[in-house]
Design a protein around this motif. Structure first.
Motif, mmCIF file in Angstrom:
data_model
loop_
_atom_site.group_PDB
_atom_site.id
_atom_site.type_symbol
_atom_site.label_atom_id
_atom_site.label_comp_id
_atom_site.label_asym_id
_atom_site.label_seq_id
_atom_site.Cartn_x
_atom_site.Cartn_y
_atom_site.Cartn_z
ATOM 1 N N LYS A 1 0.843 -1.198 0.000
ATOM 2 C CA LYS A 1 0.000 0.000 0.000
ATOM 3 C C LYS A 1 0.883 1.254 0.000
ATOM 4 C CE LYS A 1 -3.952 2.156 2.213
ATOM 5 N NZ LYS A 1 -3.318 3.459 2.497
ATOM 6 N N ALA A 2 1.945 1.215 0.778
ATOM 7 C CA ALA A 2 2.853 2.366 0.824
ATOM 8 C C ALA A 2 3.502 2.603 -0.540
ATOM 9 C CB ALA A 2 3.918 2.142 1.895
ATOM 10 N N LEU A 3 3.850 1.522 -1.234
ATOM 11 C CA LEU A 3 4.432 1.675 -2.575
ATOM 12 C C LEU A 3 3.426 2.351 -3.513
ATOM 13 C CD1 LEU A 3 6.275 -1.766 -2.803
ATOM 14 C CD2 LEU A 3 7.379 0.479 -2.835
ATOM 15 N N GLU A 4 2.160 1.942 -3.427
ATOM 16 C CA GLU A 4 1.115 2.565 -4.248
ATOM 17 C C GLU A 4 0.985 4.047 -3.890
ATOM 18 O OE1 GLU A 4 -0.472 1.206 -6.857
ATOM 19 O OE2 GLU A 4 -1.328 3.213 -7.131
ATOM 20 N N GLU A 5 1.002 4.359 -2.589
ATOM 21 C CA GLU A 5 0.887 5.760 -2.149
ATOM 22 C C GLU A 5 2.080 6.582 -2.626
ATOM 23 O OE1 GLU A 5 -1.585 7.201 -1.070
ATOM 24 O OE2 GLU A 5 -2.866 5.763 -0.032
ATOM 25 N N ALA B 1 5.925 11.622 1.904
ATOM 26 C CA ALA B 1 4.480 11.873 1.994
ATOM 27 C C ALA B 1 3.705 10.584 1.736
ATOM 28 C CB ALA B 1 4.074 12.956 0.993
ATOM 29 N N GLY B 2 4.161 9.817 0.754
ATOM 30 C CA GLY B 2 3.511 8.535 0.449
ATOM 31 C C GLY B 2 3.598 7.567 1.621
ATOM 32 N N LEU B 3 4.758 7.498 2.250
ATOM 33 C CA LEU B 3 4.944 6.627 3.414
ATOM 34 C C LEU B 3 3.981 7.016 4.538
ATOM 35 C CD1 LEU B 3 8.862 6.485 3.598
ATOM 36 C CD2 LEU B 3 7.359 4.504 3.317
ATOM 37 N N ALA B 4 3.926 8.319 4.819
ATOM 38 C CA ALA B 4 3.082 8.802 5.909
ATOM 39 C C ALA B 4 1.611 8.476 5.639
ATOM 40 C CB ALA B 4 3.287 10.303 6.095
ATOM 41 N N LYS B 5 1.203 8.623 4.392
ATOM 42 C CA LYS B 5 -0.190 8.352 4.013
ATOM 43 C C LYS B 5 -0.573 6.900 4.281
ATOM 44 C CE LYS B 5 -2.747 11.014 0.654
ATOM 45 N NZ LYS B 5 -2.751 11.512 -0.725
ATOM 46 N N ALA B 6 0.422 6.001 4.115
ATOM 47 C CA ALA B 6 0.154 4.578 4.343
ATOM 48 C C ALA B 6 0.375 4.180 5.802
ATOM 49 C CB ALA B 6 1.041 3.737 3.420
ATOM 50 N N GLY B 7 0.635 5.182 6.674
ATOM 51 C CA GLY B 7 0.818 4.883 8.095
ATOM 52 C C GLY B 7 2.175 4.302 8.427
#
Lengths: 406, 406
Positions: free
Chosen positions: A31-35, A166-172
């Motif tokens: 999910k983090a990769l997608e974000e 930012a992508g990492l943070a979005k995925a928690g």
């Protein structure tokens, strides 16, 4: 803050992020990769603007045309960088894989389990897409990463850093799983490779000078890729049409690649037949032949449409030449004689050895690894193309019911 | 001849010997091991005389009693050294093993094949039996070896070197597969680990100071074993009798071993019940407890009947303590709670993690490897006990029928 203080601070944060990453399941990493891919697309304008500034400064500072080219994030490079992140989602997660299982008579079960390294430092030059490629590979393998790019790409790298975090943070996930070194003096590289206890492995992605400097300073292990001085040896029993085809692909398909051939060795018994074919091919393909009479440097990596040509008495002389002058990267024999092929494949001390196959196949994607962080010319840990598995270590997990050593 | 010249000369000879070793079949390597064992027995008198001279000089020079002890080749140590060589004959030969096989749609077959490193340098202290142990392991894995021992053991090592090389020659193998560095100034160590292209890997067999000096100077990879600061964590749901049994074995069975426990962590919820049991055990077994009020150094490796004791709030605090103060070697949890055990086994960043099992099992023989060259606290290449497989690298062997990259 001094460079040493910055690196120490990044190391402490990375170590904490690595501990947080360890229990994260595969789905959440995907999910983090997608974000991250989405975030890169959303922030494309800012990244392009930063990159344009870097390119403008590079031209003003008189950087060479190839360096400016490497620095430039063209639309197609941007798209394939983002696609690269999405492609990693579909690759199997190596972390947690049970490599081996043993039951011992004393009553314990031992499992050898694939583990992340923890913290990986990647030092790279020019190409900003390396930031995203390596961050994604490290994330998929639950490793925290500290990146240190060239100073000419700092604005681009800072923009990419922001998007990835930012992508990492979005995925928690902890944003500190990916961090950029913002000071670009040389001390940063030295401090990174001396961060015992904070960084587990360093990977240079650059030229020979960078690699040598890192190894010289390092107190932590360095996984490295020196140059590719690759050979094609044409044996007396070779099908000469096939030999020419393999030679052509090894040299001409992409001369700037590390797995391109830099030297043709040919058995003197077929020289009279084969050399005219080689001369004709060289003329057609605009390849410059550097023959023995030119006294060429046999350890030189041309990365261009040039190739050394040397006659050898037999396969033994060919093997000796390759082990002495080559860079232990990729070397091929063309022969119809199985015994000779087997001796060559066994005795040539290189990461990849080929029989009737082009040297150009030494590549993570061609080997079916799906992705590649580099090609190791070392023999420790990883040799040849390094994919996700090569970004992992292992641990022994031992269980029992109050078992003690007799 | 300067030390640098000597090392270079040994390196060139070792590299040539490694090339000669590569095609030698397993049976002939085993024959050489048998000849080495015989040769050691035949030359026992000369070896004993050399060792007696070393011991005499050591005592005259005022070396400590433990150092003199380590230096002494007692009859039983000699016998087990020779038996060790014979034991390696029966172990499987890892060289040539096909680790992985892949067919690619383009028409190539890729085999990942286990290979020797080539040349290994082993730097060791005091114990002369390390010469024979490591030489035999390297021979079985087709690696040439350069050994550099302590100056106090030079006469013993020279006698062992002669015996081993005689055995090699008798079996028709190159004597230069095993070589001893005869100058014992510190420059020898530095030159060895800077021999890029001649030595592939260096392995220290000694204390922290030697390891640090080697890493500081090294340009080649170093496979190392730092100290063993191992922990036993007793969880609130532990069977306390079992916990005491595991603690006792981990601490008392062989306190001088690297896998002996140096710190007991106990959950504060069971402290009132468990501490009296620990106090009683400590008194019986003459173990000194270093409690929090003593403000002990939690990173210290006692190697004696001493142990740090610390209460922790929960498993998270235990894991954090171990990852911070431990040496990533061997750590155990005693608990009846499977979820907690799994979290501990996953989150503790050590080479070997144990659930209801003594830390003392981290050992090549106990893990079923048959022999051990050391225990790696690194994460690159090898982690934990290193047996024959860990003395090998691999290469990719690619075959096809005139296949080129599209």
């Amino acid at each position: 803050m001094t460079t040493a203080e910055e690196i120490r601070e990044l190391g402490i944060r990375a170590r904490a992020a690595a501990a947080e990453l360890r229990p994260i399941p595969t789905e959440q990493k995907n999910k983090a990769l997608e974000e991250i891919a989405n975030s890169l697309e959303e922030m494309k304008d800012a990244i392009d603007a930063a990159n344009a500034e870097d390119v403008k400064a590079a031209i003003e500072n008189g950087l060479s045309a190839p360096m400016v080219d490497r620095l430039t994030l063209t639309p197609s490079r941007f798209a394939s960088m983002v696609q690269g992140v999405r492609d990693i989602i579909n690759l199997p997660d190596p972390v947690g894989e049970i490599i081996k299982e043993v039951s011992r008579p004393v009553g314990i079960e031992i499992r050898k389990v694939r583990e992340p390294f923890g913290v990986i430092a990647v030092v790279f030059e020019s190409r900003p897409n390396v930031f995203v490629d390596t961050a994604a590979l490290c994330l998929k393998t639950s490793n925290a990463i500290i990146l240190r790019g060239g100073r000419e790409a700092l604005r681009s790298n800072m923009a990419l850093n922001e998007a990835v975090r930012a992508g990492l943070a979005k995925a928690g996930l902890p944003a500190d799983a990916v961090q950029l070194v913002k000071t670009t003096d040389h001390a940063g590289v030295t401090e990174l490779v001396r961060s015992v206890g904070l960084v587990d492995v360093a990977i240079p992605r650059g030229g020979e000078r960078l690699i040598t400097a890192m190894c010289e300073a390092a107190l932590i292990p360095v996984l490295k890729h020196y140059k590719g001085v690759c050979h094609v040896y044409v044996d007396e029993s070779a099908d000469l049409e096939m030999a020419l085809k393999v030679l052509d692909n090894s040299k001409v398909q992409r001369p700037s690649a590390c797995n391109a051939a830099e030297c043709l060795l040919l058995n003197e018994k077929i020289a009279d037949q084969f050399m005219p074919m080689v001369e004709k091919w060289a003329e057609e393909k605009k390849v410059t032949l550097h023959k023995e009479c030119d006294n060429p440097d046999y350890s030189y990596e041309y990365l261009s449409l040039d190739i050394n040509v040397k006659k050898v008495k037999d396969i033994n002389e060919a093997v000796k030449h390759i082990n002495k002058y080559g860079s232990h990267h990729s070397d091929a024999i063309v022969t119809g004689d199985e015994a000779k092929a087997k001796a060559f494949l066994r005795d040539v001390d290189s990461a990849a050895v080929y029989w009737n196959v082009s040297t150009r196949f030494t590549d993570g994607a061609e080997f079916g690894m799906g992705a590649e962080i580099g090609i190791s010319t070392d023999k420790l840990h990883a040799r040849g193309p390094m994919g996700l598995e090569e970004l992992t270590s292992y641990k022994y997990v031992v269980t029992g019911d109050g078992i003690i050593r007799p």
